[in-house]
Enzyme design. Structure first.
Site, PDB file in Angstrom:
ATOM      1  N   ARG A 134       0.806  -1.228   0.000  1.00  0.00           N
ATOM      2  CA  ARG A 134       0.000   0.000   0.000  1.00  0.00           C
ATOM      3  C   ARG A 134       0.840   1.281   0.000  1.00  0.00           C
ATOM      4  O   ARG A 134       0.315   2.360  -0.206  1.00  0.00           O
ATOM      5  CB  ARG A 134      -0.960   0.001   1.205  1.00  0.00           C
ATOM      6  CG  ARG A 134      -2.184  -0.860   0.962  1.00  0.00           C
ATOM      7  CD  ARG A 134      -3.045  -0.955   2.188  1.00  0.00           C
ATOM      8  NE  ARG A 134      -2.501  -1.892   3.166  1.00  0.00           N
ATOM      9  CZ  ARG A 134      -2.943  -2.001   4.417  1.00  0.00           C
ATOM     10  NH1 ARG A 134      -3.917  -1.221   4.850  1.00  0.00           N
ATOM     11  NH2 ARG A 134      -2.413  -2.889   5.229  1.00  0.00           N
ATOM     12  N   GLU A 191      -7.486 -13.223  14.694  1.00  0.00           N
ATOM     13  CA  GLU A 191      -7.223 -12.224  13.655  1.00  0.00           C
ATOM     14  C   GLU A 191      -8.535 -11.745  13.027  1.00  0.00           C
ATOM     15  O   GLU A 191      -9.521 -12.487  12.960  1.00  0.00           O
ATOM     16  CB  GLU A 191      -6.302 -12.812  12.588  1.00  0.00           C
ATOM     17  CG  GLU A 191      -4.906 -13.163  13.110  1.00  0.00           C
ATOM     18  CD  GLU A 191      -4.168 -11.955  13.673  1.00  0.00           C
ATOM     19  OE1 GLU A 191      -4.140 -10.896  13.022  1.00  0.00           O
ATOM     20  OE2 GLU A 191      -3.631 -12.055  14.796  1.00  0.00           O
ATOM     21  N   ASN A 246      37.066  41.534   5.094  1.00  0.00           N
ATOM     22  CA  ASN A 246      35.743  41.890   4.578  1.00  0.00           C
ATOM     23  C   ASN A 246      35.729  41.674   3.067  1.00  0.00           C
ATOM     24  O   ASN A 246      36.528  42.279   2.341  1.00  0.00           O
ATOM     25  CB  ASN A 246      35.428  43.355   4.895  1.00  0.00           C
ATOM     26  CG  ASN A 246      33.981  43.684   4.567  1.00  0.00           C
ATOM     27  OD1 ASN A 246      33.083  43.400   5.343  1.00  0.00           O
ATOM     28  ND2 ASN A 246      33.754  44.255   3.397  1.00  0.00           N
TER      29      ASN A 246
HETATM   30  C1  UD1 Z   1      -0.295  -8.573  13.076  1.00  0.00           C
HETATM   31  C2  UD1 Z   1      -0.817  -9.510  14.161  1.00  0.00           C
HETATM   32  C3  UD1 Z   1      -2.076  -8.895  14.786  1.00  0.00           C
HETATM   33  C4  UD1 Z   1      -1.777  -7.520  15.305  1.00  0.00           C
HETATM   34  C5  UD1 Z   1      -1.176  -6.647  14.228  1.00  0.00           C
HETATM   35  C6  UD1 Z   1      -0.707  -5.362  14.826  1.00  0.00           C
HETATM   36  C7  UD1 Z   1      -0.265 -11.784  13.441  1.00  0.00           C
HETATM   37  C8  UD1 Z   1      -0.765 -13.014  12.816  1.00  0.00           C
HETATM   38  N1  UD1 Z   1      -1.129 -10.790  13.550  1.00  0.00           N
HETATM   39  O1  UD1 Z   1      -1.298  -8.506  12.059  1.00  0.00           O
HETATM   40  O2  UD1 Z   1      -2.535  -9.720  15.817  1.00  0.00           O
HETATM   41  O3  UD1 Z   1      -2.972  -6.918  15.782  1.00  0.00           O
HETATM   42  O4  UD1 Z   1      -0.019  -7.300  13.644  1.00  0.00           O
HETATM   43  O5  UD1 Z   1      -0.238  -4.486  13.823  1.00  0.00           O
HETATM   44  O6  UD1 Z   1       0.883 -11.743  13.845  1.00  0.00           O
HETATM   45  N2  UD1 Z   1       5.928 -10.212   8.452  1.00  0.00           N
HETATM   46  C9  UD1 Z   1       7.038 -10.929   8.085  1.00  0.00           C
HETATM   47  N3  UD1 Z   1       6.869 -12.133   7.493  1.00  0.00           N
HETATM   48  C10 UD1 Z   1       5.642 -12.656   7.263  1.00  0.00           C
HETATM   49  C11 UD1 Z   1       4.516 -11.925   7.644  1.00  0.00           C
HETATM   50  C12 UD1 Z   1       4.685 -10.701   8.259  1.00  0.00           C
HETATM   51  O7  UD1 Z   1       8.169 -10.485   8.264  1.00  0.00           O
HETATM   52  O8  UD1 Z   1       5.584 -13.759   6.723  1.00  0.00           O
HETATM   53  C13 UD1 Z   1       6.103  -8.925   9.102  1.00  0.00           C
HETATM   54  C14 UD1 Z   1       5.486  -7.792   8.307  1.00  0.00           C
HETATM   55  O9  UD1 Z   1       6.439  -7.216   7.439  1.00  0.00           O
HETATM   56  C15 UD1 Z   1       5.066  -6.821   9.407  1.00  0.00           C
HETATM   57  C16 UD1 Z   1       4.765  -7.719  10.599  1.00  0.00           C
HETATM   58  O10 UD1 Z   1       5.416  -8.947  10.325  1.00  0.00           O
HETATM   59  O11 UD1 Z   1       6.118  -5.965   9.743  1.00  0.00           O
HETATM   60  C17 UD1 Z   1       3.266  -7.941  10.818  1.00  0.00           C
HETATM   61  O12 UD1 Z   1       2.741  -8.616   9.714  1.00  0.00           O
HETATM   62  P1  UD1 Z   1       1.341  -8.255   9.053  1.00  0.00           P
HETATM   63  O13 UD1 Z   1       1.073  -9.166   7.948  1.00  0.00           O
HETATM   64  O14 UD1 Z   1       1.279  -6.804   8.785  1.00  0.00           O
HETATM   65  O15 UD1 Z   1       0.364  -8.627  10.251  1.00  0.00           O
HETATM   66  P2  UD1 Z   1      -1.011  -7.955  10.569  1.00  0.00           P
HETATM   67  O16 UD1 Z   1      -2.050  -8.509   9.690  1.00  0.00           O
HETATM   68  O17 UD1 Z   1      -0.881  -6.489  10.626  1.00  0.00           O
END
Ligand code: UD1
Ligand code: CA
Length: 476
Positions: free
Chosen positions: A17, A159, A381
């Site tokens: 995004r 989630e 100067n």
């Molecule tokens: C996650 C949490 C959720 C919480 C929210 C807060 C989980 C399953 N859910 O959801 O409970 O309320 O954060 O913001 O953990 N990432 C990786 N590898 C992956 C997946 C994610 O490095 O395979 C990293 C992403 O880059 C990000 C972070 O982990 O920095 C969170 O991942 P994201 O997919 O954004 O989780 P949310 O759906 O936001």
């Protein structure tokens, strides 16, 4: 706190995004990348080891993280199968099997070290297998909800996409920051499945697993929820950027800095300010800029990586990698490029550009000049409109101007050239050869007043027309 602390920073996600060629966690607010802010908070904990999980654009993200935290372990997650999968890879890369493990995301730039510390301490004091840093928010959409039983004990984190309508109405949510007993985590992660709405291995599923095994689960609330807010798009980047700035400006005001208009004043995270500094509207202090006491900056001034001396005055100026001495004056409308060093009580005045120039104590470049690749001695100067011609089209050359020199207006100093102590240059001089100390350099021939070769009738018509137009003005 535990003497064995592993911190895992998740930074493998794509950040679609943001619609950017730059990886999400590398976008900056407050003069640091988002992941840079998170690493600074982590650093404050003095952890035993830190692991960053990288994946998307890891050619950019990996080296950036390593440059900020040498010795960090990078774990590569080739395809993003969820936060549980990411943490598993991190544990394998670091070989962690004991102590406390803290997991945070790389896109929460307002996070503070003291909040992480307090959370880890609460987790350890309560001897939890897993703890979540939670918050209560007005709009819980998108977050994992914290489900409690009638006794108020945490049962699970559900989630958004997997939640029932009832669960969606819960306003207590997971920040995504979790703490674990390492032994529990190593044991639990292989049991986490991906049979859910997103088909991902959710780290948050470990909460339910701990509960089912009869282990203690903690949920510790952070009141300052902004610290855990992640950035997903440019709107949030700007919102958190403004909030971070508000916090930084407020902190400096509490430290004794006068800020006339906090809303138009921008201060990067690494800037340092002394008490009784005054910042006027439209001031941006960026990078590692440092301002000493009683200096007055602004209005409308941008300084990046600059050092401003005590009592100095910088008005409507732009500076980068420049040093301004105590009691010196800059501006209005001055451009200090890298390598500018202005001595104490010196002056860089209006419409003056400088680059790689050391201007001595009390020396002045007051008006309409360019000073590049030069040394200017004490008390000299430089005349209005003087150009240091440092570039011959191929190479840059140096100009040395001694102490107590009086430079004439509208002069050109053609580098390489040296003007000795106490010398003078005449108005409009083009100085191509060295000027000995105390000498007066002039160039160009003597003035000649030539008779105008205009036909007498034409001159008369001109004079008459001038008389007529001034008469018209008189009537109106
Ligand atoms: C996650 C949490 C959720 C919480 C929210 C807060 C989980 C399953 N859910 O959801 O409970 O309320 O954060 O913001 O953990 N990432 C990786 N590898 C992956 C997946 C994610 O490095 O395979 C990293 C992403 O880059 C990000 C972070 O982990 O920095 C969170 O991942 P994201 O997919 O954004 O989780 P949310 O759906 O936001
Ligand atoms: Ca997220």
């Amino acid at each position: 706190m535990s003497t064995d602390l592993t911190v895992i920073v998740l930074a493998a996600g794509e950040g679609t995004r943001m619609k950017s060629k730059t990886a999400k966690v590398l976008h900056e607010i407050g003069g640091r990348s988002m992941v840079g802010h998170v690493l600074a908070a982590v650093q404050a904990l003095d952890p035993t080891r830190v692991v960053a999980v990288v994946g998307h654009q890891r050619e950019q993200v990996g080296p950036h993280i390593e440059s900020l935290m040498p010795g960090i372990t990078l774990a590569v997650q080739d395809d993003q199968q969820g936060t549980g999968h990411a943490v598993r890879i991190a544990l394998e890369a670091s070989g962690t099997t004991s102590g406390t493990v803290l997991v945070a995301a790389g896109d929460t730039p307002l996070l503070r070290g003291e909040s992480l510390r307090a959370f880890a301490q609460e987790h350890e004091a309560a001897q939890c297998a897993v703890s979540v840093l939670s918050g209560v928010v007005d709009d819980p959409f998108g977050y994992g909800r914290i489900v409690r039983n009638d006794e108020g004990d945490v049962q699970a984190i559900v989630e958004e996409k997997d939640a029932t309508a009832d669960e969606r109405s819960i306003h207590e949510i997971s920040s995504g920051i979790l703490a674990f007993d390492a032994e529990f985590l190593v044991d639990a992660l292989p049991k986490v499945g991906n049979d859910n709405a997103k088909g991902e291995y959710y780290l948050t599923d470990t909460v339910g697993l701990a509960r089912d095994a009869g282990l203690t689960v903690g949920a510790f609330r952070i009141d300052d929820w902004m610290q855990t807010e992640g950035v997903n798009d440019r709107l949030q980047l700007a919102q958190l950027g403004r909030e971070l700035n508000r916090r930084i400006v407020e902190r400096w005001m509490r430290e004794g800095v006068t800020v006339m208009d906090p809303a138009s004043t921008w201060i990067d995270a690494d800037v340092t300010l002394a008490p009784d500094v005054i910042l006027l509207p439209g001031t941006q202090l960026l990078g590692a800029t440092a301002v000493a006491q009683d200096a007055v900056i602004g209005p409308d001034t941008t300084l990046k990586d600059c050092e401003i001396g005590a009592g100095a005055r910088v008005v409507r100026a732009h500076g980068e990698l420049a040093v301004v001495g105590d009691g010196a004056n800059v501006g209005p409308y001055s451009h200090m490029r890298p390598g500018t060093v202005l001595g104490p009580k010196g002056k860089i005045g209006e419409f003056v550009g400088t680059k790689n120039a050391r201007i001595g104590a009390g020396a002045k470049v007051p008006h309409l000049s360019y000073v590049g690749d030069a040394d200017i001695g004490e008390g000299t100067n430089i005349g209005a409109g003087t150009i240091f011609a440092n570039y011959d089209g191929t190479h840059k050359h140096h100009t040395t101007v001694g102490k107590g020199v009086k430079g004439g207006a509208n002069s050109t100093y053609v580098a390489p050239v040296t003007i000795g102590d106490g010398a003078m240059t005449g108005g409009g001089a083009v100085v191509r050869r060295d000027v000995p100390p105390g000498a007066l350099a002039v160039s160009g021939g003597p003035q000649r007043n030539l008779e105008r070769r205009v036909p007498r009738e034409a001159a008369e018509r001109e004079t008459a027309a001038m008389g007529k137009s001034s008469g018209d003005e008189g009537e109106s």
